[in-house]
Each structure stands twice: as structure tokens, then as C-alpha cells.
Design a protein around this motif. Structure first.
Motif, PDB file in Angstrom:
ATOM      1  N   GLY A  35      59.541 112.849  22.513  1.00 22.86           N
ATOM      2  CA  GLY A  35      60.944 112.862  22.904  1.00 22.86           C
ATOM      3  C   GLY A  35      61.174 113.576  24.231  1.00 22.86           C
ATOM      4  O   GLY A  35      60.367 113.495  25.158  1.00 22.86           O
ATOM      5  N   LYS A  36      62.285 114.299  24.285  1.00 21.57           N
ATOM      6  CA  LYS A  36      62.666 114.976  25.543  1.00 21.57           C
ATOM      7  C   LYS A  36      61.922 116.301  25.716  1.00 21.57           C
ATOM      8  O   LYS A  36      62.155 117.013  26.682  1.00 21.57           O
ATOM      9  CB  LYS A  36      64.166 115.245  25.514  1.00 21.57           C
ATOM     10  CG  LYS A  36      65.005 114.041  25.825  1.00 21.57           C
ATOM     11  CD  LYS A  36      65.806 114.272  27.085  1.00 21.57           C
ATOM     12  CE  LYS A  36      66.489 112.979  27.478  1.00 21.57           C
ATOM     13  NZ  LYS A  36      67.234 113.121  28.710  1.00 21.57           N
ATOM     14  N   TRP A  37      61.082 116.622  24.758  1.00 18.20           N
ATOM     15  CA  TRP A  37      60.388 117.908  24.795  1.00 18.20           C
ATOM     16  C   TRP A  37      59.584 118.100  26.082  1.00 18.20           C
ATOM     17  O   TRP A  37      59.529 119.189  26.635  1.00 18.20           O
ATOM     18  CB  TRP A  37      59.470 118.012  23.573  1.00 18.20           C
ATOM     19  CG  TRP A  37      58.629 119.249  23.542  1.00 18.20           C
ATOM     20  CD1 TRP A  37      58.976 120.475  23.056  1.00 18.20           C
ATOM     21  CD2 TRP A  37      57.287 119.394  24.023  1.00 18.20           C
ATOM     22  NE1 TRP A  37      57.940 121.363  23.205  1.00 18.20           N
ATOM     23  CE2 TRP A  37      56.888 120.722  23.789  1.00 18.20           C
ATOM     24  CE3 TRP A  37      56.371 118.525  24.618  1.00 18.20           C
ATOM     25  CZ2 TRP A  37      55.626 121.209  24.134  1.00 18.20           C
ATOM     26  CZ3 TRP A  37      55.114 119.004  24.965  1.00 18.20           C
ATOM     27  CH2 TRP A  37      54.755 120.329  24.725  1.00 18.20           C
ATOM     28  N   PHE A  47      63.674 116.112  16.936  1.00 22.22           N
ATOM     29  CA  PHE A  47      64.484 114.894  16.701  1.00 22.22           C
ATOM     30  C   PHE A  47      64.135 113.855  17.766  1.00 22.22           C
ATOM     31  O   PHE A  47      64.945 113.489  18.599  1.00 22.22           O
ATOM     32  CB  PHE A  47      65.971 115.238  16.721  1.00 22.22           C
ATOM     33  CG  PHE A  47      66.377 116.120  15.574  1.00 22.22           C
ATOM     34  CD1 PHE A  47      66.337 115.645  14.272  1.00 22.22           C
ATOM     35  CD2 PHE A  47      66.785 117.429  15.788  1.00 22.22           C
ATOM     36  CE1 PHE A  47      66.698 116.471  13.197  1.00 22.22           C
ATOM     37  CE2 PHE A  47      67.143 118.251  14.721  1.00 22.22           C
ATOM     38  CZ  PHE A  47      67.102 117.773  13.434  1.00 22.22           C
ATOM     39  N   ASN A  48      62.896 113.404  17.723  1.00 22.79           N
ATOM     40  CA  ASN A  48      62.398 112.445  18.704  1.00 22.79           C
ATOM     41  C   ASN A  48      62.744 111.028  18.260  1.00 22.79           C
ATOM     42  O   ASN A  48      63.340 110.840  17.198  1.00 22.79           O
ATOM     43  CB  ASN A  48      60.878 112.627  18.849  1.00 22.79           C
ATOM     44  CG  ASN A  48      60.206 112.490  17.505  1.00 22.79           C
ATOM     45  OD1 ASN A  48      60.022 111.394  17.014  1.00 22.79           O
ATOM     46  ND2 ASN A  48      59.886 113.615  16.874  1.00 22.79           N
ATOM     47  N   GLN A  49      62.321 110.044  19.054  1.00 23.96           N
ATOM     48  CA  GLN A  49      62.784 108.672  18.778  1.00 23.96           C
ATOM     49  C   GLN A  49      62.261 108.066  17.474  1.00 23.96           C
ATOM     50  O   GLN A  49      62.851 107.110  16.975  1.00 23.96           O
ATOM     51  CB  GLN A  49      62.499 107.735  19.964  1.00 23.96           C
ATOM     52  CG  GLN A  49      61.055 107.645  20.418  1.00 23.96           C
ATOM     53  CD  GLN A  49      60.786 108.606  21.552  1.00 23.96           C
ATOM     54  OE1 GLN A  49      61.137 109.778  21.506  1.00 23.96           O
ATOM     55  NE2 GLN A  49      60.124 108.113  22.596  1.00 23.96           N
ATOM     56  N   ASP A  76      64.477 119.210  20.703  1.00 23.72           N
ATOM     57  CA  ASP A  76      64.322 117.987  21.499  1.00 23.72           C
ATOM     58  C   ASP A  76      63.050 117.242  21.109  1.00 23.72           C
ATOM     59  O   ASP A  76      62.996 116.014  21.168  1.00 23.72           O
ATOM     60  CB  ASP A  76      64.283 118.329  22.993  1.00 23.72           C
ATOM     61  CG  ASP A  76      65.650 118.757  23.502  1.00 23.72           C
ATOM     62  OD1 ASP A  76      66.656 118.265  22.957  1.00 23.72           O
ATOM     63  OD2 ASP A  76      65.720 119.590  24.425  1.00 23.72           O
ATOM     64  N   TRP A 129      62.240  99.120  11.581  1.00 26.66           N
ATOM     65  CA  TRP A 129      62.974  99.987  12.519  1.00 26.66           C
ATOM     66  C   TRP A 129      62.000 100.942  13.229  1.00 26.66           C
ATOM     67  O   TRP A 129      62.056 101.135  14.449  1.00 26.66           O
ATOM     68  CB  TRP A 129      64.056 100.768  11.749  1.00 26.66           C
ATOM     69  CG  TRP A 129      64.942 101.638  12.605  1.00 26.66           C
ATOM     70  CD1 TRP A 129      65.234 101.478  13.931  1.00 26.66           C
ATOM     71  CD2 TRP A 129      65.650 102.808  12.174  1.00 26.66           C
ATOM     72  NE1 TRP A 129      66.080 102.478  14.358  1.00 26.66           N
ATOM     73  CE2 TRP A 129      66.362 103.306  13.306  1.00 26.66           C
ATOM     74  CE3 TRP A 129      65.775 103.479  10.958  1.00 26.66           C
ATOM     75  CZ2 TRP A 129      67.159 104.442  13.239  1.00 26.66           C
ATOM     76  CZ3 TRP A 129      66.580 104.605  10.899  1.00 26.66           C
ATOM     77  CH2 TRP A 129      67.264 105.083  12.027  1.00 26.66           C
ATOM     78  N   LYS A 133      61.107 101.228  17.205  1.00 27.69           N
ATOM     79  CA  LYS A 133      61.355 102.437  17.984  1.00 27.69           C
ATOM     80  C   LYS A 133      60.104 102.980  18.691  1.00 27.69           C
ATOM     81  O   LYS A 133      60.187 103.952  19.435  1.00 27.69           O
ATOM     82  CB  LYS A 133      61.919 103.546  17.075  1.00 27.69           C
ATOM     83  CG  LYS A 133      63.293 103.282  16.527  1.00 27.69           C
ATOM     84  CD  LYS A 133      64.370 103.344  17.587  1.00 27.69           C
ATOM     85  CE  LYS A 133      64.806 104.754  17.886  1.00 27.69           C
ATOM     86  NZ  LYS A 133      65.903 104.793  18.876  1.00 27.69           N
ATOM     87  N   TRP A 193      63.976 109.653  12.814  1.00 31.71           N
ATOM     88  CA  TRP A 193      64.830 109.093  11.754  1.00 31.71           C
ATOM     89  C   TRP A 193      64.166 107.928  11.026  1.00 31.71           C
ATOM     90  O   TRP A 193      64.152 107.909   9.787  1.00 31.71           O
ATOM     91  CB  TRP A 193      66.198 108.699  12.317  1.00 31.71           C
ATOM     92  CG  TRP A 193      66.951 109.898  12.834  1.00 31.71           C
ATOM     93  CD1 TRP A 193      67.112 110.269  14.137  1.00 31.71           C
ATOM     94  CD2 TRP A 193      67.593 110.922  12.041  1.00 31.71           C
ATOM     95  NE1 TRP A 193      67.826 111.454  14.214  1.00 31.71           N
ATOM     96  CE2 TRP A 193      68.138 111.871  12.953  1.00 31.71           C
ATOM     97  CE3 TRP A 193      67.768 111.131  10.681  1.00 31.71           C
ATOM     98  CZ2 TRP A 193      68.842 112.999  12.528  1.00 31.71           C
ATOM     99  CZ3 TRP A 193      68.472 112.251  10.261  1.00 31.71           C
ATOM    100  CH2 TRP A 193      68.999 113.177  11.179  1.00 31.71           C
TER     101      TRP A 193
END
Lengths: 408, 443
Positions: B159-161, B172-174, B169, B232, B236, B177
Motif C-alpha cells: 500500500g502507501k507504506w 489497510f492495503n489494497q 497505511d 475481488w 485487486k 479487505w
């Protein structure tokens, strides 16, 4: 490259997300709880074997009680052990990872020993559950469980000692021809005094557990007072002599420590000696009616083990300090959010924990056949808090995910 | 570099993979089973059906004995195996997610407290409180999954980490979920299988079959939703991963997905046939067979997740050989590839400090160390090795001489699933000289 440079260079480049002293405190605290449980399992298995041999009817009943306890407490010990294992990797990563990789097969075997110990303990408990509580016991699985626990103890002791002796690593890992050894089958660093100290402490802690057992079950009409008195009396004697032996082997261990570390004059070490002396004196003074002193004895034990665990941590700092390694020199990358997440969860966890502990405490003190009623709000609060935790974290997660574009 | 643990033929990485795959069965049962338990207990309480308590007692004992110990030991086992196989990888995760793991540990503790109390207070405390204990366990166990999924997801997609270095960040990466929903669905499926096994062994056959049916409905729901959320999850995945998996880069990933899908379908059929249509045929043997099928499916699914990360062990951050791939300025982390390409690894290798690189035999020893550290996590060195044997791979691409192998190191970065070579010319020469001594593996 010298050793200090090598060790400090192996620290994780991400740094640590909070002040190292906090991780250190949590490591010592959780280790204290973990080792107390381990001690009860080791001591409990050893005492139940002894009582099954020599204890008479009450001894055999006690052996059954300890067999049941060993299954539950071993599970608790495993879960509690996760925390110090986590924190040691945060602040002592170069040492822990090096010792584990060089004795990798033993690190893997540790899991086998623990699994074997658990199932054997269950075999011992279930194999003797039915029938006369005072009857003879089948002990095969008790021997297996005790042996497996001993092996687990020896393994983790060795991994810990290897970690403290980095000046030996190169010698241990390079064979006579100069090639790197990669089999992970060798282990080094045995310190008999240290190992025996932990083993003897098992009797001290289990003795206290037995006193607590006698106190706890005392209101139950189905528990014979003579039996509980037998357990308490045995308990206080085992605790007293176990502590004396643990102290003796503790000094043996202290003698194994290099003099150059100046450990014996360290205030925390001296405090741990003082705590042990007070504990011994209190035990000696409680000989006549130990069950009535169960709570102060338990509190004193926990304080003593905690201070000793801190002394052990001071010793570790001295060992690694000899190589210019200090946990306080770790790079800080403060993460307030995740720190808050943990501490808030920790407090919430303690509140939720009250519910199962209350159920257990009340049920254990009530004779079988009677149904205990728990105040309705206690269980509801526990579950509301858990649901609340999820709502807050999931809400936070959804906001962050949308903000970062990871959702939808 | 830490000492290296070499596992002949299969590599130490496979030890982690095996333990991790096995861990999924008990851990997902531990997280999923009590939702079903709570559902059955609610029926028992609300409809006053004491005959259901026999199932609850048996099912809980299974969870206690199998899940708790095997689950927690294999959970710790993943740590230990990661420690010995990939110490810098686990260290990178722990130093960024220690509070995540510590938070999860709080829930572990709640789990163990509630499950033991639940089991030993069955019939001994008031029914409502006992039901609440079961719900408390179910919630605590599932929340532990909510947490660990963030860390597992971070390994696949950080993710944004990479930009911020922030805990949440990366957490809760892409793929967080979708993975959470897939795992949540799967836990119901796994719980369903175990529940059918336990229920089929009940003395009261009518009650047993009723529970088998209900467990199968839970299982079917878990499998169907699991399939939807898997789509899903695949959607992702980063484009680079999709290219690697579906457009020829690493065809074995597609095969793994197919194996997982077939296993999934077989489990679904089991629920329909042995659960809904012929519940009287459900039994221990069929249940265990289907668990084995599921284990294969899980192994394939986890293999896909592991493979999709290639060449990284932590997405975008750390290569499979535990070398840091790029700067993370927010954390003050520098790429080690650039550093080693400039200064070389051998000179800074503590374990090689006794070697004289002017001597041919010492050069081979240094080359072996380098090969172990840079290749040994993913490649076996035996000609008959099972996991990506280097002798065969080198022979297949036609580089068997020392100079050719050294030259080939420059081309590694051209393969999307391989890390670039993190060393200087001396390192390449040494690794080439050592690898050229291995038996030749090509046709």
C-alpha cells in the motif's frame, strides 16, 4: 569488520516504533507470567509422578488434579510465551535470529517437544480421569510429557545462551576447512547452573500453586478438608525447599557469569536476592497454616519472579553491552497510532478478561451439580467492548482505505 | 547477514510454507467454529433443546485439543520457521508491525481464557452467560484474524507504506479487505467440515443429521461467498502480479489457482451431497478425506499468494533474498541493492572475514556463502533438487561456466520474478566460480 560493528549493523533498518524501554518492560512482564506457567507445568508433572508413586490416596488425587492443570496451564504458557518471543525480536533481533539460524533444527524441534508435551499431558489427564480419584495412576504419558518439557527447556535455554555469546559464533559456524556450516544441527552454550535454576524454580512455583489450590477449593463441601490440608502442607514444603534449591542453583548460575560483567554487585541482582530471602522467610513462617497465607505467598512469589526476571534482563544487557550493543541505541521511528492501538486494546482486554475469570472463579468454588449465575451485565459488557473494538478499527480502516485509494 | 540454514532439496522456505499451510486448518477452525457453536447454542437456549449440548461439548473439545494447541504451536511455528529461514524478513515485519502482533496477542489470550472457561463451565453456569462466553470467544478469535490479515496483506501489497512508512497505511492495503472477506468465508467452510465430522459421530442420530445439515449450509455459504470474494481479491492484485500469474510470466501460479479452485469445488460438492442430500452418509472418513482435499487447496492458494509476491518477500520493500530493494525515506531506510552494488557484499560479510580471496579454494567458499545468502532462500543447490534447483536452471539457460554465470547475474533483474543482483563485479565472479562447481543439470 569487527564484532560490535557486525552486531549493530544487523539491527533492523526500520528501527523500533516506540521507546525500547517499553518493549523491555513488556518483555520482562510477559516473560514473568510465561515462566511461572511453564514452572507449574514442569513442577506439576514431576510432583504428580512422585505423588503417584509415593503419595498414598491423597497424593494420587493430587496427581490427578495436577495432570488436569498441566494441560490448561501449558496452553496458557504457550500463548503467554508469544509475547516475550515477540519483544525479544524487537530489541535483541541480531542475537535472537543468529542463535536460531545457527541451531535451526533445534529451533524447529522445540515445536515438536512442546506439541508432544501437550498431547502427552492430555493423555496423562484423560487416561486417569475416569474411575476412583484415589486409585492408582497410569504414568506412561506423564513420563513422556515431562521428558518433552525437559527437552523444550533445554532447547530454549541453549538458544538463549548461544544468543549471548556472539564472540563464539564465528568459531561455531566455520568448520576446520573454513567453510560455513549451514546444517543447523549443532547447539552450543549450555550453562548447567542456569538450566538447573529454572528447573528448581519449577518446584518453588508449583508448591505455591498447591497452596493456592488448597485455599481456592476450601469453600467446596465436596472437597475433603484433610485432603486440602495435605495438599497445602506438601505445597508449602515443596515451595520452601524448591526456593532454597533454586537460590543455590541461582548462585551457581551467577558463578558461571563472567566476573568482568560486574553482575553480582548490580542493584537489581541484589534486589532479587532480597526478594528471594523475604519469600523464603515468609514461607518458613507460614508452615503451620499455609492455605490462609495463600494470597500473600502468591503475591510475594510473583514479585520475586518479576524482580528475578528483571535481573536476568540486566544480565542480558551486560552480556550484549560487552559488544557495544545497547537496546537504547535503537533507531526510533515513533508510531503513536499503533502504540495507542495496542495499549487501548490491552486495557480493553483486561476488562473483557474479567468475564471469563469471574465465571471460572465462581464455578470452581461451587460444588458440581449446582448452577452458578453470573450477573448479566458482565457478559454483555465483554461482548459490547469486543464489537466496539471492531467497529472503531474497521471504521478507521475504511476511512484510511478510501483516503489512500485502496478502496473501492 | 545472519547465519544460514540450508535445507537440502526443498529449501528452508518450503518449511515455512508447509507449516503456514497446515496452520491455516486449525487457525481458521479456531476463528470460525465458534460462530457455528454460538448459533447452535442459541438454538439450545432459546428453544430449550438440551440435546444440542452434547454436540457443543464434543465440538469444543475438538477445537480445544486440536486447534488451540496445534493452531498456536504452528502459529509460533511460522515465527520460528521464518526466523530460521528468513530472519531479516520476519525482522522487517516485526519492526513495523510489533504493535499489530501485540494487539493480536491480547485477543489470543482472551481466546484461550474464554474457550477453557466455556468448555469447563458447560452446564455449570447459567445458560445465557455461557452463550455469551461462546460469543466472546468467537469475536476475539475473529478479531485476531482481522489483525493478522493486515500483516499478511502487507507482505503481498504494501500500500502507501512505501511512501509514508505508516503502520495503518501498510495495514489497510489494497488486498486487505478482500483477503479479510475471503478468510472469513473460508473459516465458515472449514468450521462446517469439522462440525459435520463431529455431528456425524453423535449417538443421537437425528440430532446429528440436523446439525450436519445446518453445518453444511454454513459451509456452502462460506464456499460461495469465499469464491465471490476471491474474484475481488484477484481483481485487486497489482497489474505486475496479474501479468506474472495470468500472462505467461510464472505459469505455475495459474496452475496453483486451478488446483485451489478444484479443491474448493470438491468441498462444495461434499457439503451438497453429504450435508444436504445424504446427511446420514457424512462420517469421519469422508470428513477427513475432504479435509485433506481442503489442505491441498489451501496449500495451493497460499502457494499462489507466496508466488505472487515474487521477487519480494515484503512487497516492494524486501527481496526474497532478504536484501532491501528500495529506500523508504519516511523511516530512514536505504536500499541495500545500491549499497552492495557499489561496495560489494563479500567484503562486508562477517562470516567470510577469515577467507583469503587470492586463494582459489577460499574463493569457492566465499562464492558458496554468497550463493546461499543471495539464492538459497528460493533455490536448492542439488541437481535433483525439488524446489527450483539451480544446476538445472542454469543449464537450461545455457550458462554453466564461471564467466557466463557471472555475466548472467547482470540479467537477473530482467526477469520480473527475480531480484536484481545486489553485488559488485567481485561478488559476481565469486558466485560464478562457485556455481560452476555444481553438477551440471541440463539435457
Amino acid at each position: 569488520m569487527d564484532l560490535a560493528q557486525f552486531l549493530n549493523g544487523m539491527r533492523d533498518p526500520s528501527g523500533v516504533p516506540f521507546f525500547p524501554v517499553v518493549f523491555q518492560f513488556l518483555m520482562v512482564l510477559t516473560f514473568t507470567l510465561h515462566i511461572v506457567c511453564v514452572n507449574v507445568v514442569v513442577g506439576g508433572l514431576a510432583i504428580s509422578i512422585w505423588e503417584a508413586w509415593k503419595g498414598g490416596p491423597y497424593g494420587r488425587r493430587l496427581a490427578r488434579g495436577l495432570a488436569k492443570a498441566s494441560t490448561i496451564i501449558l496452553s496458557v504458557a504457550i500463548v503467554l510465551g508469544v509475547a516475550p518471543l515477540l519483544f525479544v525480536q524487537v530489541i535483541y533481533d541480531p542475537f535472537w535470529y543468529a542463535s536460531n539460524t545457527m541451531s535451526a533444527i533445534w529451533a524447529m524441534l522445540f515445536l515438536v517437544w512442546v506439541c508432544t508435551a501437550f498431547y502427552a499431558a492430555y493423555g496423562f489427564y484423560l487416561g486417569n480421569k475416569k474411575g476412583d480419584a484415589y486409585g492408582e495412576l497410569k504414568l506412561f504419558w506423564a513420563y513422556v510429557a515431562f521428558g518433552a518439557m525437559a527437552l523444550a527447556g533445554i532447547t530454549i535455554h541453549t538458544l538463549t545462551m548461544e544468543a549471548l555469546l556472539p564472540d563464539m559464533w564465528h568459531k561455531w559456524l566455520i568448520d576446520g576447512n573454513g567453510a560455513l556450516l549451514t546444517g543447523g544441527a549443532r547447539f552450543h552454550g549450555m550453562a548447567l547452573g542456569r538450566l538447573l535454576h529454572f528447573f528448581m524454580a519449577s518446584f518453588a512455583v508449583t508448591g505455591v500453586y498447591m497452596i493456592l489450590y488448597a485455599w481456592y477449593f476450601s469453600p467446596r463441601p465436596d472437597m475433603e478438608p484433610e485432603y486440602l490440608a495435605y495438599v497445602a502442607k506438601k505445597g508449602v514444603n515443596i515451595a520452601l525447599y524448591g526456593t532454597l534449591l533454586a537460590a543455590a542453583t541461582g548462585f551457581w548460575w551467577a558463578g558461571e557469569v563472567p566476573e568482568s560483567l560486574g553482575f553480582l554487585s548490580n542493584p537489581v541482582f541484589l534486589l532479587s536476592v532480597l526478594a528471594a530471602v523475604i519469600f523464603i522467610l515468609y514461607l518458613a513462617n507460614s508452615q503451620n497454616d499455609p492455605a490462609n497465607h495463600a494470597i500473600p505467598i502468591t503475591v510475594l512469589l510473583l514479585i520475586t519472579v518479576f524482580v528475578m526476571s528483571y535481573a536476568r534482563e540486566i544480565l542480558r544487557m551486560k552480556y550484549v553491552g560487552a559488544f557495544d550493543y545497547s537496546i537504547f541505541a535503537y533507531k526510533l521511528n515513533l508510531s503513536w497510532g499503533s502504540t495507542l492501538l495496542f495499549f487501548a486494546t490491552f486495557v480493553l482486554g483486561l476488562v473483557v478478561l474479567y468475564f471469563p475469570l469471574l465465571c471460572a472463579f465462581k464455578t470452581g468454588r461451587t460444588e458440581p451439580g449446582k448452577v452458578v449465575v453470573i450477573p448479566e451485565k458482565v457478559g454483555s459488557l465483554a461482548n459490547i467492548l469486543l464489537v466496539g473494538w471492531f467497529i472503531v478499527v474497521a471504521g478507521l480502516g475504511i476511512i484510511i482505505s478510501f483516503k489512500n485509494g485502496t478502496l473501492p | 547477514m545472519y547465519p544460514f540454514w540450508e535445507v537440502p532439496l526443498v529449501t528452508s522456505g518450503m518449511i515455512i510454507a508447509f507449516i503456514a499451510s497446515f496452520h491455516i486448518l486449525p487457525s481458521h477452525l479456531a476463528t470460525g467454529a465458534f460462530w457455528f457453536n454460538a448459533y447452535i447454542e442459541r438454538e439450545a437456549v432459546k428453544k430449550d433443546r438440551p440435546e444440542l449440548y452434547d454436540f457443543l461439548s464434543r465440538f469444543t473439545l475438538l477445537i480445544l485439543i486440536f486447534c488451540f494447541v496445534i493452531g498456536s504451536i504452528t502459529g509460533v511455528g511460522i515465527w520460528f520457521s521464518a526466523t530460521v529461514a528468513s530472519p531479516r524478513g520476519i525482522s522487517g515485519l516485526i519492526h513495523n508491525y510489533v504493535w499489530g502482533w501485540a494487539t493480536e496477542w491480547v485477543f489470543f489470550f482472551l481466546e484461550i481464557a474464554t474457550i477453557y472457561v466455556y468448555y469447563y463451565t458447560l452446564g455449570r453456569i447459567d445458560k445465557e452467560s455461557h452463550l455469551k462466553l461462546g460469543v466472546a470467544y468467537a469475536l476475539a478469535a475473529w478479531i485476531s484474524m482481522v489483525i493478522i490479515t493486515g500483516i499478511l496483506g502487507f507482505m503481498l501489497t504494501s500500500g502507501k507504506w512505501i511512501e509514508t512508512g505508516g503502520f495503518f497505511d501498510g495495514f489497510f492495503n489494497q488486498t486487505y479487505w478482500p483477503q479479510l472477506f475471503v478468510r472469513t468465508s473460508m473459516m465458515l467452510g472449514i468450521a462446517g467440515i469439522y462440525a459435520t465430522i463431529v455431528a456425524s459421530r453423535m449417538k443421537n442420530k437425528a440430532v446429528g443429521q440436523e446439525i450436519v445439515r445446518k453445518a453444511s449450509l454454513w459451509g456452502i455459504a462460506g464456499m460461495v461467498f469465499g469464491a465471490i470474494f476471491t474474484l475481488w481479491y484477484l481483481f485487486k492484485l497489482p497489474e505486475s502480479v496479474k501479468d506474472m500469474a495470468f500472462h505467461g510470466g510464472l505459469p505455475y501460479l495459474k496452475t496453483l489457482l486451478c488446483v485451489a479452485a478444484i479443491a474448493y469445488f470438491i468441498v462444495l460438492l461434499y457439503f451438497i451431497i453429504f450435508g444436504l442430500i445424504r446427511p446420514q452418509m457424512a462420517g469421519t472418513v469422508t470428513g477427513i478425506i475432504i479435509l485433506l482435499v481442503l489442505f491441498i487447496g489451501i496449500g495451493a492458494g497460499e502457494g499462489f499468494r507466496e508466488g505472487a509476491r515474487r521477487p519480494y518477500i515484503i512487497s516492494q520493500y524486501m527481496y526474497g533474498n532478504q536484501i532491501i530493494a528500495r529506500d523508504v525515506p519516511a523511516l530512514g531506510v536505504k536500499s541495500e541493492v545500491a549499497k552492495y552494488q557499489e561496495k560489494g557484499i563479500t567484503k562486508s560479510l562477517y562470516w567470510a572475514k577469515h577467507l583469503d580471496l587470492d586463494r582459489a579454494e577460499d574463493r569457492i567458499k566465499a562464492g558458496r556463502m554468497l550463493a546461499l545468502f543471495l539464492c538459497g532462500n528460493c533455490h536448492s543447490f542439488e541437481v535433483n533438487g525439488i524446489i527450483r534447483p539451480l544446476p538445472s536452471l542454469l543449464s537450461r539457460v545455457g550458462v554453466e561456466e564461471a564467466e557466463d554465470i557471472a555475466g548472467f547475474m547482470d540479467a537477473l533483474g530482467d526477469y520480473p520474478y527475480m531480484p536484481e543482483f545486489p553485488g559488485n563485479d567481485l561478488d559476481k565472479e565469486l558466485i560464478g566460480e562457485y556455481l560452476a562447481t555444481l553438477p551440471k543439470g541440463g539435457e
